[in-house]
Scaffold this active site. Structure first.
Site, PDB file in Angstrom:
ATOM      1  N   SER A   1      41.997 -16.841 -19.480  1.00  0.00           N
ATOM      2  CA  SER A   1      40.985 -15.826 -19.166  1.00  0.00           C
ATOM      3  C   SER A   1      39.584 -16.414 -19.070  1.00  0.00           C
ATOM      4  CB  SER A   1      40.994 -14.742 -20.243  1.00  0.00           C
ATOM      5  OG  SER A   1      40.496 -15.229 -21.467  1.00  0.00           O
TER       6      SER A   1
ATOM      7  N   THR B   1      38.404 -12.526 -21.402  1.00  0.00           N
ATOM      8  CA  THR B   1      37.040 -13.014 -21.531  1.00  0.00           C
ATOM      9  C   THR B   1      36.868 -13.403 -22.978  1.00  0.00           C
ATOM     10  OG1 THR B   1      36.196 -11.488 -19.870  1.00  0.00           O
ATOM     11  CG2 THR B   1      34.629 -12.161 -21.526  1.00  0.00           C
TER      12      THR B   1
ATOM     13  N   THR C   1      33.763 -15.885 -18.889  1.00  0.00           N
ATOM     14  CA  THR C   1      35.030 -15.368 -18.341  1.00  0.00           C
ATOM     15  C   THR C   1      35.393 -15.991 -17.008  1.00  0.00           C
ATOM     16  OG1 THR C   1      36.202 -13.302 -17.825  1.00  0.00           O
ATOM     17  CG2 THR C   1      33.971 -13.486 -17.010  1.00  0.00           C
TER      18      THR C   1
ATOM     19  N   ARG D   1      33.678 -11.452  -6.214  1.00  0.00           N
ATOM     20  CA  ARG D   1      33.619 -10.313  -7.158  1.00  0.00           C
ATOM     21  C   ARG D   1      33.004 -10.796  -8.471  1.00  0.00           C
ATOM     22  NH1 ARG D   1      35.594  -9.443 -12.633  1.00  0.00           N
ATOM     23  NH2 ARG D   1      35.982  -7.229 -12.899  1.00  0.00           N
TER      24      ARG D   1
ATOM     25  N   GLY E   1      32.099  -9.499 -12.357  1.00  0.00           N
ATOM     26  CA  GLY E   1      32.359  -8.442 -13.341  1.00  0.00           C
ATOM     27  C   GLY E   1      31.129  -8.170 -14.185  1.00  0.00           C
ATOM     28  N   ASP E   2      31.367  -7.677 -15.383  1.00  0.00           N
ATOM     29  CA  ASP E   2      30.261  -7.309 -16.271  1.00  0.00           C
ATOM     30  C   ASP E   2      29.730  -8.482 -17.092  1.00  0.00           C
ATOM     31  OD1 ASP E   2      32.770  -7.425 -17.566  1.00  0.00           O
ATOM     32  OD2 ASP E   2      32.033  -6.232 -19.239  1.00  0.00           O
TER      33      ASP E   2
ATOM     34  N   THR F   1      34.848  -7.077 -23.397  1.00  0.00           N
ATOM     35  CA  THR F   1      35.918  -7.690 -22.615  1.00  0.00           C
ATOM     36  C   THR F   1      36.752  -6.544 -22.038  1.00  0.00           C
ATOM     37  OG1 THR F   1      37.426  -7.810 -24.506  1.00  0.00           O
ATOM     38  CG2 THR F   1      36.048  -9.734 -24.113  1.00  0.00           C
ATOM     39  N   GLY F   2      37.449  -6.835 -20.963  1.00  0.00           N
ATOM     40  CA  GLY F   2      38.233  -5.781 -20.317  1.00  0.00           C
ATOM     41  C   GLY F   2      37.683  -5.511 -18.930  1.00  0.00           C
TER      42      GLY F   2
ATOM     43  N   GLY G   1      35.587  -5.017 -16.165  1.00  0.00           N
ATOM     44  CA  GLY G   1      34.131  -5.030 -16.092  1.00  0.00           C
ATOM     45  C   GLY G   1      33.528  -3.908 -15.270  1.00  0.00           C
TER      46      GLY G   1
HETATM   47  N1  ASP Z   1      35.107  -8.227 -18.288  1.00  0.00           N
HETATM   48  C1  ASP Z   1      35.562  -9.283 -17.441  1.00  0.00           C
HETATM   49  C2  ASP Z   1      35.369  -8.933 -16.029  1.00  0.00           C
HETATM   50  O1  ASP Z   1      35.556  -7.789 -15.667  1.00  0.00           O
HETATM   51  C3  ASP Z   1      36.968  -9.634 -17.588  1.00  0.00           C
HETATM   52  C4  ASP Z   1      37.597  -9.334 -18.845  1.00  0.00           C
HETATM   53  O2  ASP Z   1      36.994  -9.257 -19.883  1.00  0.00           O
HETATM   54  O3  ASP Z   1      38.796  -9.198 -18.855  1.00  0.00           O
HETATM   55  O4  ASP Z   1      35.105  -9.810 -15.251  1.00  0.00           O
END
Ligand code: ASP
Length: 363
Positions: A74, A213, A231, A241, A243-244, A264-265, A267
């Site tokens: 990740s 992440t 990440t 792309r 993310g957050d 995390t997760g 974004g």
């Molecule tokens: N938050 C990260 C993103 O969306 C990825 C992740 O944490 O899984 O890029």
């Protein structure tokens, strides 16, 4: 709202703010928290805090271990690539004492992007560098360029590509028209050198494109704080792309007067609620770290009218307050298990421990 109840509310918020002021006057202590994949990260960061190092050096050196680990798909080296098979990394840092930030996004061929974000913060007047500009800056600053795709992540990407079908079920790969979706037996033929374990991993990643992440937040005994998020983003993403994680206020936010938060997760869901910033502002107004995280999850849920069946993703928030209080919360606890996060407060010698996060929903 009646005048009476408004006054009551004002008195209530003054009381919670006063409680926060009192608790934040508590003697600070060394403490590091991170997402669950950061046990070793928290351990390294704690060593640096205990030897008097800076909080940002601590978290960046901590996550660097995870960026360098090919087993963590990740982050960094071995992170799962975009849809073209190219690893693109994002990272951000915030340094509480100097109230500065740095970030990089969509960076190819540079493994240690948390350190790169810190270098942007330290060496430039900019906050965010992206893509080719970030890569060239990294090169100029002496970061090595390397291929970040491992054999394992390349195989997972190939399996994902082979699993793609048009709406009629056709594939460009062997089997062609109306080809059945690959199964382990077919994968075995297509990738004869791969082990069963590797094929099972690749298939799982292909059909459940993971997010992942590492976010890490630290407080030292002087009351100084820093944070970082790094990440490889969403597996199989469209190139470019972002993310957050590199977005200050979404994947990471920290205010030296209050505390820090990260995520995390998925974004995209976080960006729409400015999660980390909202959590810090919630803590400023007196919420506990856990409640501050849960409040942001409720905002995400509200974006779906609280219809759980439409929330086909998951997301986690982590928060560390200036007085050492900490917490984390996850949108969905899944399969009867509580999600976890890593903590190191020096209580178990050098070892970090995992604690359960709060959950908004289960499924
Ligand atoms: N938050 C990260 C993103 O969306 C990825 C992740 O944490 O899984 O890029």
């Amino acid at each position: 709202m009646s005048k009476y109840s408004r006054r009551g509310l004002l008195a209530g918020s003054a009381a919670t703010a006063a409680a926060f002021a009192q608790s934040s006057a508590a003697k600070p202590k060394n403490i590091v928290i991170s997402s669950a994949n950061g046990l070793i990260c928290c351990q390294r960061a704690m060593q640096i805090l205990q030897s008097g190092g800076d909080t940002l050096d601590a978290v960046v050196q901590g996550v660097t271990l995870v960026e360098n680990d090919p087993a963590d798909d990740s982050v960094g080296y071995g992170g799962l690539p975009n849809e073209e098979g190219v690893v693109e990394l994002d990272a951000s840092v915030m340094h509480g004492p100097t109230r500065r930030a740095g970030s990089v996004a969509g960076v190819q061929n540079i493994k240690n992007v948390a350190k790169l974000a810190k270098t942007v913060m330290e060496q430039t007047h900019h906050i965010m560098l992206v893509a080719e500009g970030a890569r060239r800056f990294a090169k100029a600053m002496g970061f090595p360029e390397e291929n970040l795709l491992t054999e394992k992540s390349r195989l997972a990407w190939m399996v994902w590509k082979q699993s793609l079908r048009d709406p009629q079920g056709n594939s460009n790969w062997n089997g062609g028209r109306n080809a059945a979706k690959p199964n382990i037996a077919q994968l075995r033929k297509a990738f004869p050198d791969a082990t069963e374990e590797l094929l099972a991993y690749a298939w799982d990643r292909a059909i459940h494109p993971p997010t992942g992440t590492i976010n890490c937040l630290a407080l030292n005994a002087k009351g100084e704080m820093s944070g970082t998020t790094t990440t490889s983003g969403l597996a199989w993403k469209i190139p470019g792309r972002i993310g957050d994680s590199p977005i200050i206020g979404a994947g990471l936010y920290l205010d030296q007067d209050v505390g820090g938060a990260g995520s995390t997760g998925l974004g995209e869901e976080n960006i729409r609620v400015c999660g980390a910033h909202t959590i810090v502002e919630n803590m400023r107004r007196g919420m506990s770290p856990k409640d501050a995280c849960l409040d942001v999850l409720k905002r995400i849920s509200r974006n779906y009218n609280d219809d759980k069946s439409r929330m086909t993703f998951n997301i986690n928030f982590y928060a560390l307050r200036k007085d050492g209080a900490y917490g984390a919360a996850t949108l969905f606890g899944e399969g009867g298990k509580l999600p976890q996060f890593a903590v190191n407060d020096g209580a178990n010698g050098p070892q970090s421990r995992l604690e359960d996060t709060a959950v908004l929903y289960t499924r």
